[in-house]
Design a protein around this motif. Structure first.
Motif: not given
Length: 167
Positions: A145, A147, A149, A151, A153, A158-160, A162-164
């Motif tokens: 995944i 950063r 992209d 997330c 979940c 963005k993944y960075k 949220c869940c990163l």
């Protein structure tokens, strides 16, 4: 003490290298002889009391229980080895494809290369089983995944953001 427990104690007993080689040097040819007979006769089922089968294959009941431990996952229906006695009636119904696969998994080349397999499984069947076995050993990594992209979940961020940082 059950026969299976006796087998486990016997097979894992601490030994010198010479004693280890002697123990397995005596057991493995007996095991191979049983498999050769099963394959030669193309027997799907071997049945009788444990004591009878042990005597038939020239093994002690404890050592025959060890053979059963090795073939158990290749049977149509596994046997609960813990409760076996010499008088126990057993029926070993062999699934030959599973047996071939399990021999490969155990890296028992001297068993899965027996000539008796020629009358049981075609060369094509054995190649397919080998291919299946090889597939099971391949590690496949999932897609990484990025950063930036979305997330995974499902938040829509963005993944960075949220869940990163939670991982």
């Amino acid at each position: 003490m059950s026969l299976y427990t006796e087998w486990q104690a016997l097979s894992t007993k601490e030994r010198t290298q010479e004693q280890y080689d002697q123990f397995w040097g005596e057991y493995l040819p007996k095991e191979q002889a049983i498999y050769e007979q099963i394959l030669l006769e193309n027997q799907k089922a071997i049945e009788g009391s444990l004591a009878f089968l042990a005597e038939k294959f020239e093994m002690s009941e404890t050592v025959f229980c060890g053979f059963m431990d090795g073939i158990n996952t290749s049977l149509m229906e596994e046997i609960d080895l813990e409760f076996l006695t010499g008088e126990s009636f057993i029926k070993l119904e062999v699934n030959f494809e599973k047996l071939y696969y399990n021999m490969m998994a155990a890296q028992a080349e001297w068993l899965y290369n027996l000539s008796q397999w020629d009358d049981i499984l075609t060369l094509e069947q054995r190649k397919n089983i080998k291919k299946e076995y090889n597939k099971s050993k391949i590690v496949v990594k999932g897609k990484k995944i990025g950063r930036n992209d979305l997330c995974p979940c499902g938040s829509g961020k963005k993944y960075k953001h949220c869940c990163l940082n939670k991982a």
